[in-house]
Design an enzyme around this catalytic site. Structure first.
Site, PDB file in Angstrom:
ATOM      1  N   CYS A 149       2.538   2.874 -10.346  1.00 45.97           N
ATOM      2  CA  CYS A 149       2.245   1.551  -9.783  1.00 45.97           C
ATOM      3  C   CYS A 149       0.746   1.343  -9.625  1.00 45.97           C
ATOM      4  O   CYS A 149       0.258   0.216  -9.702  1.00 45.97           O
ATOM      5  CB  CYS A 149       2.957   1.374  -8.443  1.00 45.97           C
ATOM      6  SG  CYS A 149       2.533   2.604  -7.188  1.00 45.97           S
ATOM      7  N   HIS A 695       2.421   2.312  -2.117  1.00 44.91           N
ATOM      8  CA  HIS A 695       2.844   1.541  -3.285  1.00 44.91           C
ATOM      9  C   HIS A 695       1.792   0.472  -3.579  1.00 44.91           C
ATOM     10  O   HIS A 695       1.239  -0.139  -2.656  1.00 44.91           O
ATOM     11  CB  HIS A 695       4.205   0.892  -3.031  1.00 44.91           C
ATOM     12  CG  HIS A 695       4.728   0.131  -4.205  1.00 44.91           C
ATOM     13  ND1 HIS A 695       4.958   0.714  -5.439  1.00 44.91           N
ATOM     14  CD2 HIS A 695       5.075  -1.174  -4.342  1.00 44.91           C
ATOM     15  CE1 HIS A 695       5.418  -0.204  -6.275  1.00 44.91           C
ATOM     16  NE2 HIS A 695       5.494  -1.356  -5.642  1.00 44.91           N
TER      17      HIS A 695
END
Length: 739
Positions: A149, A695
């Site tokens: 990510c 994230h």
């Protein structure tokens, strides 16, 4: 003459028709091209790739008179009823609302002028069957290959940079420098260009960037595998790698640095920039690179050194805007006061000395006393905080700290630490097993006389005095028996309130009897490396006179557990614990404050000394950075992560950054009247979570303040008021003209 082009900055398709002394049949010929039943409409980009769309119906045009000679007339194209009006005749354009595959049913709409025609394209089947609209170009997600990510977030920001989209959709391969020893043989640029084209292809589905990641791992092994990484570190490597792969300078000239002392800064800066461009010429330099002015001043001889260096991005510190709240429990050694928690405010960047000074005032510390701060973990002193210069950043919110008040006159005496143990019984298959289990907060004292074990016991009982249960509560526990007789209260009270009786008060011939009585009281063991050694009351303690600290394990009998309030001894608050259903107040700071902190003068660190050419010695010079030349695309990195040899930390500070009107005129030292210093935000790389795990996502402006969130392979629209958050990590701004 028809020119069809795609503008990634506005996400629109512009169809321009030059009208030069032509009649209305020009319109008819043009519309036949776009509306033929038998032919496909072909839209070509510069690289030769083709996207084909079908127009089903012939457009019946009204009889419009010819336009004025020499003017350029535009056909305005709109999809799904989305219509944007324009004001300038010669620059009128229409935006294609981006949906998903082929063009639908067409309609004609006139704007009421003799030389302008607006062509409205609508969906033939609103219910979803039949034809669908043209693809939402660029709104394509990237699959997560496993903790990638960080890479996906940074790539989405770059592939929505207008200048880079134009460049990599064009013939960029002519600029690849295969012989650059600092490059990657053009492989990184080719992999990035291919990935960008896939993301901008009409009707694209989420892309798995496996080939790009393989090339990345080949030239940057730190990004190989599937561990978590920093998106800004990846971005820095990628920009530098693309620059070297696309550097138009095939043979870099050698340029000798000249002494520019006494010359005007403008002349020196221009010369530095020319020298830089002579060796570095790429789309990355054209778009992303600016120039610093760096000023160093020697603190001894006052020598001033001014240099001008290029930069690819600006890293801004997040200054602390509030004090840190900390709670500590103060233990007294005078045998009078109970432990008392104190909540104090100290600077986040402060030292242990700041904590001790503030706590001394809060607890009214006397001049003849001192504080010893310790961290408690699992009912033991995990570490003593005795170095005044230690950073408070080493203390975490979930730590438990105590401060012991000790007399200054006893600082030369050895420190004894009393560790508490109680009996814990467990039952297994009808068999009772007993073992000793630690509990409570250790108590400390300094002891001068170690001639006998009774001195240690007396000191321990003195420390326990504040924890004695109230007399009436203890007496009630012994009131009555099975026959209704009353216990002798006088003898019981004497036993409770006189725990300080020393063995010296008992005759020497009764030592054995006294030791027997202590078996139901406390037993003391000297902790050493081999095994605990029991301390006898009438014998000296075997401690070296050079010992500065030793530990004593105290075994509590059940009777003593009832006599003292061990709950007070065991309750210890954390340094900071948020209240239930409440959130810790979020720090907030403006981007301007971050810029001011970045541009302020500060001394170099002791590990970053500057060699003064006049003193001929390394000096801890004062350094001042100034923005001198700003790039077209300004990348701002918010320094949320801090690292040292002890631990890592992330700042959750909310940075209030402008979206439409970032004006840097007050922060740039050199004003170029031909260039604007105003910027508009168009992309953000976000990081959610802490250091242990997190994230990355991206916010991207797809034109006209229509924001989308890219969460790996998922892409969805978001409102503009949602893009400001404490997760913002890397900000992407593009230069705009001043109003």
């Amino acid at each position: 003459m028809i020119r069809l082009s795609f503008s990634p900055e506005t996400n629109s398709l512009l169809v321009k028709i030059s009208l030069k002394d032509n009649t209305v049949n020009l319109y008819q010929r043009a519309c036949c091209i776009f509306s033929s039943e038998s032919e496909l409409l072909q839209i070509w980009d510069f690289s030769g790739q083709t996207s084909q769309f079908v127009m089903n119906e012939i457009i019946n045009l009204p009889n419009i008179s010819s336009g004025k000679p020499g003017k350029e007339t535009l056909l305005e194209l709109h999809v799904n009823g989305f219509f944007v009006t324009t004001t300038e005749t010669n620059e009128r354009s229409a935006e294609l609302s981006r949906t998903e595959n082929s063009l639908g049913k067409s309609q004609v709409k006139t704007n009421g002028s003799s030389d302008n025609l607006s062509l409205m394209l609508t969906d033939a089947s609103p219910s979803g069957s039949g034809y669908r609209g043209i693809g939402l170009l660029g709104l394509t997600g990237l699959q997560n290959l496993g903790n990638t990510c960080f890479m996906n977030s940074a790539i989405q920001c770059l592939v929505h940079t207008p200048q880079l989209v134009d460049y990599f959709l064009g013939d960029y391969q002519k600029d690849i420098n295969y012989k650059n020893p600092l490059g990657m043989n053009g492989e990184l640029a080719l992999a990035f260009g291919e990935l960008l084209r896939k993301l901008w292809a009409p009707g694209a589905v989420p892309v798995a960037p496996r080939m790009f990641k393989c090339k990345l791992a080949k030239f940057a092994p730190q990004f190989s595998g599937y561990n978590q990484h920093d998106s800004q570190e990846f971005l820095a490597f990628l920009l530098d790698g693309l620059h070297e792969d696309l550097n138009r300078v095939k043979c870099k000239p050698y340029i000798e640095a000249k002494d520019a002392e006494g010359c005007p800064d403008e002349e020196v800066a221009d010369e530095y920039w020319r020298n830089h461009l002579a060796r570095n010429d790429s789309i990355i330099v054209d778009v992303c690179q600016g120039q610093y002015r760096s000023t160093l001043v020697c603190p001894v001889c006052k020598k001033v050194s001014v240099t001008f260096d290029p930069f690819m991005y600006v890293t801004l510190p997040l200054p602390s805007t509030t004090m840190r709240t900390m709670t500590l429990t103060v233990f007294s050694t005078d045998g009078i006061m109970l432990p008392t928690p104190f909540t104090i405010a100290v600077p986040k960047c402060g030292r242990l000395k700041d904590l001790i000074d503030t706590l001394s005032v809060a607890c009214s510390l006397r001049n003849d006393e001192t504080l010893l701060v310790a961290e408690i973990y699992k009912n033991q002193i995990f570490r003593l905080l005795d170095e005044p210069s230690d950073s408070l950043a080493l203390i975490r919110d979930d730590d438990k700290l105590v401060a012991y008040r000790l007399p200054k006159v006893s600082e030369t005496y050895p420190l004894v630490v009393f560790l508490h143990q109680q009996v814990e019984r467990s039952y297994s298959f009808g068999v009772v097993a007993s073992n000793w289990k630690p509990f409570g907060v250790p108590l400390v004292a300094r002891i001068q006389d170690l001639s006998s074990g009774s001195e240690i016991r007396n000191q321990f009982l003195k420390l326990l005095c504040p924890f004695l249960m109230p007399v009436e509560d203890v007496v009630n526990d012994y009131d009555g028996n099975e026959t209704g007789n009353t216990v002798n209260e006088n003898s019981k009270m004497e036993d409770i309130v006189s725990p300080l009786v020393s063995d010296s008060d008992v005759g020497s011939d009764s030592g054995a009897e006294n030791d027997f009585r202590l078996n139901t009281d406390f037993k003391f063991y000297l902790i050493n490396k081999l095994e605990p050694l029991e301390i006898k009351m009438n014998k000296p303690v075997s401690i070296s006179r050079f010992t500065k600290k030793f530990d004593v394990s105290v075994h509590w009998s059940e009777k003593m557990m009832e006599k003292y309030d061990t709950c007070l001894l065991s309750s210890l608050p954390e340094v900071f614990k948020p209240q239930l259903f409440t959130r810790r107040p979020q720090e907030s700071i403006s981007l301007n404050k971050c810029l001011e902190g970045f541009l302020q003068e500060e001394p170099l660190g002791p590990d970053d000394m500057w060699y003064c050419p006049r003193c001929k010695k390394p000096r801890q010079a004062n350094k001042k950075l100034d923005l001198w030349r700003l790039p077209e695309i300004l990348v701002i990195h918010l320094k949320r992560f801090s690292y040292n040899r002890f631990f890592k930390n992330k700042l959750e500070t909310f940075v209030d950054f402008p979206i439409h009107d970032l004006n840097l005129s007050n922060y740039i030292s050199h004003i170029d009247s031909q260039l604007s210093n105003c910027y508009q935000l168009y992309a953000i790389s976000n990081h959610y979570g802490g250091m242990g795990g997190g994230h990355y996502t991206a916010f991207v402006d797809h034109g006209h303040s229509r924001w989308f969130e890219f969460d790996d392979d998922k892409v969805f629209a978001v409102s503009e008021d949602r893009i400001k958050s404490s997760a913002a990590y890397v900000l992407f701004y593009r230069r705009v003209r001043e109003a």
